[in-house]
Design a protein around this motif. Structure first.
Motif, PDB file in Angstrom:
ATOM      1  N   GLU A  95       0.835  -1.198   0.000  1.00 27.81           N
ATOM      2  CA  GLU A  95       0.000   0.000   0.000  1.00 27.81           C
ATOM      3  C   GLU A  95       0.869   1.247   0.000  1.00 27.81           C
ATOM      4  O   GLU A  95       0.569   2.248  -0.628  1.00 27.81           O
ATOM      5  CB  GLU A  95      -0.924  -0.002   1.221  1.00 27.81           C
ATOM      6  N   PHE A 103      -3.403  -1.449  -5.976  1.00 31.40           N
ATOM      7  CA  PHE A 103      -4.670  -1.263  -6.663  1.00 31.40           C
ATOM      8  C   PHE A 103      -5.137  -2.568  -7.302  1.00 31.40           C
ATOM      9  O   PHE A 103      -6.317  -2.880  -7.318  1.00 31.40           O
ATOM     10  CB  PHE A 103      -4.480  -0.168  -7.713  1.00 31.40           C
ATOM     11  N   ILE A 107      -6.220  -5.064  -2.319  1.00 26.75           N
ATOM     12  CA  ILE A 107      -7.464  -5.188  -1.588  1.00 26.75           C
ATOM     13  C   ILE A 107      -7.873  -6.644  -1.410  1.00 26.75           C
ATOM     14  O   ILE A 107      -8.723  -6.958  -0.604  1.00 26.75           O
ATOM     15  CB  ILE A 107      -8.602  -4.410  -2.255  1.00 26.75           C
TER      16      ILE A 107
ATOM     17  N   LEU B  85     -11.138   2.458  -6.200  1.00 27.92           N
ATOM     18  CA  LEU B  85     -10.860   1.086  -5.789  1.00 27.92           C
ATOM     19  C   LEU B  85     -11.974   0.137  -6.213  1.00 27.92           C
ATOM     20  O   LEU B  85     -13.134   0.548  -6.323  1.00 27.92           O
ATOM     21  CB  LEU B  85     -10.711   1.022  -4.274  1.00 27.92           C
ATOM     22  N   GLN B 106     -13.751   4.503   1.860  1.00 36.00           N
ATOM     23  CA  GLN B 106     -12.763   3.637   1.223  1.00 36.00           C
ATOM     24  C   GLN B 106     -11.518   4.413   0.790  1.00 36.00           C
ATOM     25  O   GLN B 106     -10.500   3.832   0.469  1.00 36.00           O
ATOM     26  CB  GLN B 106     -13.380   2.941   0.003  1.00 36.00           C
TER      27      GLN B 106
END
Lengths: 197, 363
Positions: A95, A103, A107, B85, B106
């Motif tokens: 991150e 990206f 996640i 995202l 987020q």
């Protein structure tokens, strides 16, 4: 098992002993994130990365720390802690320093902390007494095999969504499990080539 | 013994590694947020934008408490939000994307961020309020009455709007948690605020409210939020609620009574059994005082001992039977998403234009 060459093992981990399609491990993220192809590949990439490294790290931990002290019975809890800590460290680092990679993969990292396929790879490598190199190759191969499986299913599901109407009872996990079963049968074709169990 | 030591040692080593990483890698230093090109806020970097704004008294609406599932905390991020995202894309339309709308819970503040917040949200404030009374309306639904500051201090809301209720950390949570609840009391008496809170199995806030909250406790609320309020028109009004969805509609009814709004008003209220039918006597009283108001409760599963002579079935059955084709009316629906969805479909089939249907889903 030392007679298996790294290349053979790599091939076997992807095709003949695909961790998802023959062992049915790592099903929960597989069922939930396989709705579209891109996300599926993102998750798959994260699995390849984590599985390769944790198989290596866990191999070192098992053979350098646990085995000499006769603590092999702690392997489950230790493997889980190592995997969780590794995933969290990598997530923080990615991150911060590699936003582009975060990206794409980042996640998904927390999602696979408790992925059983990753723990499974570490445990198989112990049961099958792999060397360090074999463990890393097996981890990478299993990860790629998992990615291949979720990628295929992601693509099929995306196609189904766009082109056909499913009976309501089959939507979501239902159709995914059916596709997985068929794919699994298809992958059985490879099984005569090499056996690594 | 050795085993315990070795495993603990390994655990401690990994924890130390993470702690070091947290201090050095996840530290983004102080960052600036510019709100509407004017206010310059200095925040500790690395936090979600929603919470960073909250620390400075700017409260964006949020029903899920920053989990990225309700998409109420949308705002325009003009600079510094990073790429959109995958956790946001399901909630953003192509128009949103063009306008740089983001889901602020987020978006992490890692650099200077420029954000636009609607003016009315700058008026949203946080209040520390005391619990005046608690009353179990049904075995699963609790009325929470809060003492608000004097009206002069400016808490004003439109009937139908909601507030966020925050409860402190307790046994089942790792920190304060907040959720959205509609205001059930009258807007012309803003010193007392009623919330109607149903128990949600495993719900962090509702469990606290039902099992731990006591009269006299102090809690935080933020608000008001939401655009579910009575629009001016001449058409008859149809209110539809199930369960705790009655809350905002009760507030609207108080407004209709006080402002002597002469439109015909019908309330369909669905519950399972007679025991679940809260505010029943009160609504019957309102019906007596207001000749243009009709209260139609319906029970989906009346129990043996209910001696129920009213309507039986779901609210959708009432719509089916009592609303004529092409009805000219404004409809306000509040309750569970599935109920709202099926009511909307039915009403649209009956020819009620969708722009005359307003809803608030309790997810």
């Amino acid at each position: 098992m030392t007679e298996i060459s790294a290349g053979t093992l790599f091939f076997a981990a992807i095709f003949t002993n695909n961790i998802l399609l023959t062992n049915f491990l790592g099903l929960c993220p597989y069922l939930s994130i396989s709705r579209d192809y891109k996300a599926a590949l993102g998750l798959g990439g994260a699995v390849v990365f984590v599985m390769t490294f944790t198989a290596g790290i866990n191999h070192l931990v098992y053979h350098q720390v646990l085995a000499p002290m006769n603590l092999e019975h702690f392997r489950y809890i230790v493997f889980i802690i190592v995997i969780a800590a590794f995933v969290q460290l990598v997530e923080m680092a990615v991150e911060r320093y590699l936003p582009a990679l975060y990206f794409v993969l980042g996640i998904f990292l927390p999602l696979i902390t408790v992925n059983c396929a990753i723990l499974g790879a570490s445990l198989f490598m112990v049961i099958r007494a792999y060397t360090f190199t074999q463990a890393v190759v097996y981890g990478a191969g299993s990860g790629i095999g998992w990615m291949l499986a979720i990628g295929i299913v992601g693509a099929i599901r995306e196609k189904i969504q766009k082109t056909s109407q499913l009976p309501p009872g089959l939507e979501g996990p239902g159709i995914t499990l059916i596709i997985t079963g068929v794919l699994s049968l298809a992958f059985m074709v490879f099984s005569g080539m090499i056996q690594i169990q | 013994m050795l085993g315990v030591l070795a495993v603990s040692g390994l655990g401690a080593f990994l924890a130390l590694l993470l702690e070091i990483a947290d201090t050095y890698i996840a530290d983004y230093g102080e960052q600036h947020i510019f709100v509407n090109g004017e206010r310059d806020l200095v925040v500790q970097g690395g936090k979600p934008l929603l919470f960073a704004l909250g620390e400075h008294g700017i409260y964006l609406p949020s029903a899920c408490g920053g989990k990225g599932t309700c998409a109420y905390c949308k705002a325009r991020v003009l600079e510094g939000g990073g790429p959109v995202l995958p956790t946001e894309t399901p909630y953003l339309s192509s128009q949103d994307l063009e306008n740089h709308i983001r889901i602020t819970c987020q978006v992490k503040v890692k650099e200077t961020v420029r954000v636009e917040v609607p003016d009315e949200l700058l008026n949203v404030r946080q209040y520390h309020v005391r619990v005046l009374a608690l009353e179990n309306l049904t075995p699963h639904i609790r009325l929470v009455r809060l003492q608000m500051p004097a009206a002069s201090e400016g808490f004003r809301f439109k009937p139908g709007q909601y507030v966020q209720l925050e409860v402190p950390k307790y046994k089942s949570t790792s920190g304060p948690e907040f959720r959205a609840y509609s205001i059930a009391s009258a807007s012309h008496e803003p010193e007392v605020l009623d919330l109607v809170i149903g128990r949600v199995e495993g719900g962090a806030v509702s469990t606290y409210v039902h099992d731990y909250l006591k009269t006299g406790d102090v809690v935080n609320i933020r608000g008001p939020f939401g655009d579910f309020w009575l629009r001016d028109s001449e058409r008859p009004v149809l209110l539809i609620a199930t369960g705790t969805g009655l809350a905002p509609l009760r507030s609207m009814l108080f407004q209709i009574e006080r402002d002597r709004i002469a439109r015909s008003v019908t309330l369909f209220f669905g519950a399972r059994t007679r025991d679940d039918l809260f505010f029943f006597e009160e609504l019957r009283e309102v019906e007596k005082r207001l000749p243009n108001f009709h209260f139609v409760p319906t029970l989906s599963r009346p129990a043996q001992g209910d001696a129920w002579e009213g309507e039986v079935g779901r609210v959708t059955r009432l719509i089916d039977e009592q609303i004529p084709e092409g009805a000219q009316m404004d409809v306000y629906i509040c309750g569970a998403p599935e109920m709202v969805q099926s009511c909307m479909e039915l009403l649209e089939k009956k020819g009620v234009p969708s722009d005359r249907i307003l809803f608030d889903m309790f997810a």
